[in-house]
Design a protein around this motif. Structure first.
Motif, PDB file in Angstrom:
ATOM      1  N   LEU A   3      63.718 -17.464 117.703  1.00 58.45           N
ATOM      2  CA  LEU A   3      62.765 -17.822 118.753  1.00 58.45           C
ATOM      3  C   LEU A   3      62.228 -16.582 119.466  1.00 58.45           C
ATOM      4  O   LEU A   3      63.001 -15.711 119.894  1.00 58.45           O
ATOM      5  CB  LEU A   3      63.453 -18.748 119.769  1.00 58.45           C
ATOM      6  N   VAL A   4      60.893 -16.507 119.563  1.00 56.91           N
ATOM      7  CA  VAL A   4      60.253 -15.370 120.232  1.00 56.91           C
ATOM      8  C   VAL A   4      59.322 -15.868 121.329  1.00 56.91           C
ATOM      9  O   VAL A   4      58.365 -16.610 121.073  1.00 56.91           O
ATOM     10  CB  VAL A   4      59.429 -14.524 119.239  1.00 56.91           C
ATOM     11  N   ASP A  46      65.167 -19.311 108.410  1.00 54.55           N
ATOM     12  CA  ASP A  46      64.241 -20.150 107.648  1.00 54.55           C
ATOM     13  C   ASP A  46      62.889 -20.224 108.346  1.00 54.55           C
ATOM     14  O   ASP A  46      61.839 -20.213 107.703  1.00 54.55           O
ATOM     15  CB  ASP A  46      64.798 -21.570 107.491  1.00 54.55           C
ATOM     16  N   VAL A  47      62.928 -20.320 109.696  1.00 54.19           N
ATOM     17  CA  VAL A  47      61.704 -20.446 110.489  1.00 54.19           C
ATOM     18  C   VAL A  47      61.787 -19.539 111.706  1.00 54.19           C
ATOM     19  O   VAL A  47      62.836 -19.430 112.345  1.00 54.19           O
ATOM     20  CB  VAL A  47      61.490 -21.900 110.968  1.00 54.19           C
ATOM     21  N   ALA A  48      60.672 -18.898 112.035  1.00 55.47           N
ATOM     22  CA  ALA A  48      60.568 -18.109 113.265  1.00 55.47           C
ATOM     23  C   ALA A  48      59.518 -18.778 114.153  1.00 55.47           C
ATOM     24  O   ALA A  48      58.375 -18.949 113.728  1.00 55.47           O
ATOM     25  CB  ALA A  48      60.174 -16.672 112.957  1.00 55.47           C
ATOM     26  N   ILE A  49      59.928 -19.178 115.357  1.00 62.64           N
ATOM     27  CA  ILE A  49      58.993 -19.768 116.314  1.00 62.64           C
ATOM     28  C   ILE A  49      58.442 -18.627 117.156  1.00 62.64           C
ATOM     29  O   ILE A  49      59.201 -17.936 117.846  1.00 62.64           O
ATOM     30  CB  ILE A  49      59.693 -20.804 117.207  1.00 62.64           C
ATOM     31  N   LEU A  50      57.133 -18.427 117.101  1.00 56.89           N
ATOM     32  CA  LEU A  50      56.524 -17.236 117.678  1.00 56.89           C
ATOM     33  C   LEU A  50      55.508 -17.558 118.764  1.00 56.89           C
ATOM     34  O   LEU A  50      54.556 -18.313 118.524  1.00 56.89           O
ATOM     35  CB  LEU A  50      55.829 -16.440 116.561  1.00 56.89           C
ATOM     36  N   ASP A  51      55.700 -16.984 119.937  1.00 57.97           N
ATOM     37  CA  ASP A  51      54.698 -17.111 120.996  1.00 57.97           C
ATOM     38  C   ASP A  51      53.472 -16.315 120.564  1.00 57.97           C
ATOM     39  O   ASP A  51      53.598 -15.219 120.001  1.00 57.97           O
ATOM     40  CB  ASP A  51      55.268 -16.559 122.307  1.00 57.97           C
ATOM     41  N   MET A  66      56.375  -9.970 108.981  1.00 61.43           N
ATOM     42  CA  MET A  66      57.622 -10.512 108.415  1.00 61.43           C
ATOM     43  C   MET A  66      57.374 -11.158 107.053  1.00 61.43           C
ATOM     44  O   MET A  66      58.190 -11.046 106.140  1.00 61.43           O
ATOM     45  CB  MET A  66      58.269 -11.517 109.376  1.00 61.43           C
ATOM     46  N   ARG A  67      56.232 -11.811 106.893  1.00 65.22           N
ATOM     47  CA  ARG A  67      55.939 -12.475 105.621  1.00 65.22           C
ATOM     48  C   ARG A  67      55.528 -11.484 104.537  1.00 65.22           C
ATOM     49  O   ARG A  67      55.647 -11.775 103.350  1.00 65.22           O
ATOM     50  CB  ARG A  67      54.873 -13.551 105.824  1.00 65.22           C
ATOM     51  N   SER A  68      55.044 -10.330 104.946  1.00 72.01           N
ATOM     52  CA  SER A  68      54.732  -9.305 103.951  1.00 72.01           C
ATOM     53  C   SER A  68      56.009  -8.758 103.331  1.00 72.01           C
ATOM     54  O   SER A  68      56.013  -8.294 102.190  1.00 72.01           O
ATOM     55  CB  SER A  68      53.924  -8.167 104.589  1.00 72.01           C
ATOM     56  N   VAL A  69      57.098  -8.836 104.095  1.00 66.91           N
ATOM     57  CA  VAL A  69      58.395  -8.378 103.599  1.00 66.91           C
ATOM     58  C   VAL A  69      59.151  -9.510 102.919  1.00 66.91           C
ATOM     59  O   VAL A  69      59.740  -9.337 101.849  1.00 66.91           O
ATOM     60  CB  VAL A  69      59.253  -7.806 104.754  1.00 66.91           C
ATOM     61  N   ASP A  70      59.150 -10.688 103.548  1.00 71.60           N
ATOM     62  CA  ASP A  70      59.876 -11.839 103.019  1.00 71.60           C
ATOM     63  C   ASP A  70      59.043 -13.112 103.203  1.00 71.60           C
ATOM     64  O   ASP A  70      59.103 -13.755 104.248  1.00 71.60           O
ATOM     65  CB  ASP A  70      61.218 -11.994 103.727  1.00 71.60           C
ATOM     66  N   PRO A  71      58.259 -13.498 102.201  1.00 76.45           N
ATOM     67  CA  PRO A  71      57.385 -14.677 102.290  1.00 76.45           C
ATOM     68  C   PRO A  71      58.142 -15.997 102.462  1.00 76.45           C
ATOM     69  O   PRO A  71      57.533 -17.013 102.786  1.00 76.45           O
ATOM     70  CB  PRO A  71      56.643 -14.659 100.937  1.00 76.45           C
ATOM     71  N   SER A  72      59.452 -15.975 102.264  1.00 73.15           N
ATOM     72  CA  SER A  72      60.212 -17.218 102.400  1.00 73.15           C
ATOM     73  C   SER A  72      60.412 -17.608 103.865  1.00 73.15           C
ATOM     74  O   SER A  72      60.737 -18.759 104.169  1.00 73.15           O
ATOM     75  CB  SER A  72      61.580 -17.078 101.721  1.00 73.15           C
ATOM     76  N   ILE A  73      60.223 -16.658 104.784  1.00 76.06           N
ATOM     77  CA  ILE A  73      60.370 -16.955 106.209  1.00 76.06           C
ATOM     78  C   ILE A  73      59.113 -17.655 106.702  1.00 76.06           C
ATOM     79  O   ILE A  73      58.003 -17.130 106.570  1.00 76.06           O
ATOM     80  CB  ILE A  73      60.602 -15.672 107.034  1.00 76.06           C
ATOM     81  N   LYS A  74      59.269 -18.823 107.250  1.00 72.52           N
ATOM     82  CA  LYS A  74      58.137 -19.599 107.753  1.00 72.52           C
ATOM     83  C   LYS A  74      57.832 -19.209 109.201  1.00 72.52           C
ATOM     84  O   LYS A  74      58.748 -19.002 109.994  1.00 72.52           O
ATOM     85  CB  LYS A  74      58.431 -21.097 107.680  1.00 72.52           C
ATOM     86  N   GLY A  75      56.572 -19.125 109.540  1.00 66.16           N
ATOM     87  CA  GLY A  75      56.164 -18.800 110.903  1.00 66.16           C
ATOM     88  C   GLY A  75      55.508 -19.990 111.584  1.00 66.16           C
ATOM     89  O   GLY A  75      54.613 -20.619 111.021  1.00 66.16           O
TER      90      GLY A  75
END
Length: 223
Positions: A3-4, A46-51, A66-75
């Motif tokens: 969470l951000v 698995d998921v990053a909640i981003l302000d 983050m997705r450029s490094v690891d596309p499996s992380i959902k934003g």
């Protein structure tokens, strides 16, 4: 789940909500874009909640990196702003969702699970505004395509921030002629002032800065 949000009260509130669901684990949280990106890439949630807006960056920037490094992380962008331009940027950055902070708790929990499962989630209010903006842009593009080559040149020179006098000098026209062209362009596009025309011209350019409308003026050499 990471969470951000740079508002501690909001961050704690969302974290408390997430912890009420036994299927969701909050592995970390931060109010800083720099710290968040480092920890997300280290923890690989698995998921990053981003302000959307942070003191030292944006959720969209974090999502892109983050997705450029690891596309499996959902934003999932969580924000108070229903800005069509912002959601377009979020989608281009690879975000799986864009929701407003007024969302109900249960809906947020369900949405997070959808995103984690590979689905997309866009707030209906924001989605409708994006559709409206795209339709207005399409109509504007139709109008611009009907302009003469001279009028299109003037339109894109406005986007460069040039005044009527500068445009007149560039195109070897009388300043009054340019003024008349500009007035006519704004009327045909349904705009009230040249700043709106400049913003429209920028939107009609591709992501790499190239113009998507035929017969736009070539880049000018400076110096």
């Amino acid at each position: 789940m990471y969470l951000v949000d740079d508002h501690e009260v909001v961050r704690r509130g969302v974290a408390s909500l997430l912890e009420t669901d036994p299927t969701i684990e909050v592995v970390g949280q931060s109010g800083s874009a720099a710290v968040a990106l480092h920890e997300i890439l280290d923890l690989r949630p698995d998921v990053a909640i981003l302000d959307a807006h942070l003191g030292d960056g944006t959720g969209v920037d974090i999502c892109r990196e983050m997705r450029s490094v690891d596309p499996s992380i959902k934003g999932l962008i969580l924000t108070t702003y229903d800005d069509p331009d912002a959601i377009s940027s979020a989608i281009l950055a690879g975000a799986s969702g864009y929701v407003l902070k007024k969302i109900e708790g249960n809906s947020l929990l369900s949405g997070i699970k959808l995103v984690a499962g590979g689905h997309s989630l866009i707030d209906p209010t924001v989605a409708s505004r994006v559709v409206e903006q795209m339709e207005l842009q399409r109509k504007s593009l139709d109008v611009i395509c009907e302009l003469t080559p001279q009028q299109r040149k003037i339109f894109f020179l406005i986007a460069e921030g040039m005044t009527n006098r500068q445009i007149a000098e560039e195109l070897f026209l009388a300043e009054k002629t340019v003024k008349n062209h500009v007035t006519g362009l704004l009327a045909r596009l349904g705009l009230q002032h040249r700043t709106q025309a400049a913003l429209l011209a920028v939107r009609l350019k591709g992501g790499d800065g190239s113009t998507s409308v035929a017969s736009a003026p070539p880049a000018r050499r400076v110096g």
